[in-house]
Design an enzyme around this catalytic site. Structure first.
Site, PDB file in Angstrom:
ATOM      1  N   HIS A 187       0.843  -1.194   0.000  1.00 14.05           N
ATOM      2  CA  HIS A 187       0.000   0.000   0.000  1.00 14.05           C
ATOM      3  C   HIS A 187       0.879   1.244   0.000  1.00 14.05           C
ATOM      4  O   HIS A 187       2.082   1.169   0.233  1.00 14.05           O
ATOM      5  CB  HIS A 187      -0.910   0.017   1.235  1.00 14.05           C
ATOM      6  N   ASP A 205       0.700   5.164   1.825  1.00 11.76           N
ATOM      7  CA  ASP A 205      -0.037   5.903   2.843  1.00 11.76           C
ATOM      8  C   ASP A 205      -0.730   7.110   2.222  1.00 11.76           C
ATOM      9  O   ASP A 205      -0.203   7.747   1.312  1.00 11.76           O
ATOM     10  CB  ASP A 205       0.910   6.363   3.947  1.00 11.76           C
ATOM     11  N   HIS A 249       4.746   0.269  -0.195  1.00 13.14           N
ATOM     12  CA  HIS A 249       5.539  -0.550   0.716  1.00 13.14           C
ATOM     13  C   HIS A 249       4.689  -1.639   1.361  1.00 13.14           C
ATOM     14  O   HIS A 249       3.465  -1.615   1.286  1.00 13.14           O
ATOM     15  CB  HIS A 249       6.194   0.326   1.787  1.00 13.14           C
ATOM     16  N   ARG A 285       9.553  -7.980  15.242  1.00  9.89           N
ATOM     17  CA  ARG A 285       9.889  -6.658  14.713  1.00  9.89           C
ATOM     18  C   ARG A 285       8.893  -5.648  15.273  1.00  9.89           C
ATOM     19  O   ARG A 285       7.694  -5.905  15.338  1.00  9.89           O
ATOM     20  CB  ARG A 285       9.804  -6.653  13.186  1.00  9.89           C
TER      21      ARG A 285
END
Length: 148
Positions: free
Chosen positions: A32, A34, A90, A104
């Site tokens: 996607h 942002d 990303h 993470r």
């Protein structure tokens, strides 16, 4: 300046992300872009952020040191700059695997113009050779996708 009056009462959001270790196949967040102006991403040293390059290939974003900061351009900046600063496609997950794998963590801060601002190509980015590529859209109608 270019952005005078656009951020008098900015919209923002802050999120904490946790990605457990996986087999490297699963994606935590699908690809996607942002919808905001830009995203400031504080991340730890675990790999997992992938960015789509201009040639269509994916690359791992660097995780430098114990903590690092990345800045992603969003759809609002792409629209305001008439495409000069494309939004960053990303995806995010945790690529760590094996017995010593760690989760993470990341903390994105999303920053956008005031809700009453019309997002359209700014005159400084529109020329005869490069006419406006995007129609006007209200900032309050946030959107997060690969399409603007």
């Amino acid at each position: 300046g270019y952005f005078d009056g656009k951020f008098d009462e900015p919209c923002w959001a802050f999120r904490l992300n946790y990605y457990p270790p996986c087999d490297g196949e699963r994606v935590g967040i699908a690809p996607h872009a942002d919808g905001d102006f830009c995203t400031f991403l504080l991340q730890d040293d675990q790999p997992g952020l992938s960015v789509l390059r201009a040639d269509g290939s994916w690359m791992q974003a660097p995780a430098r040191g114990e903590y690092s900061m990345l800045v992603n351009t969003g759809n609002s900046l792409m629209r305001l700059s008439n495409g000069r600063f494309p939004s960053t496609m990303h995806t995010a997950s945790c690529l760590a695997r094996g017995p010593a794998a760690r989760a993470r963590f990341s903390a994105p801060f999303f920053w956008s113009p005031s809700v009453d601002v019309v997002i359209e190509p700014l005159p400084a980015f529109v020329t005869e050779d490069r006419p406006a590529q995007f129609l006007a859209k209200e900032s309050g109608g946030g959107y997060s996708s690969g399409r603007v």
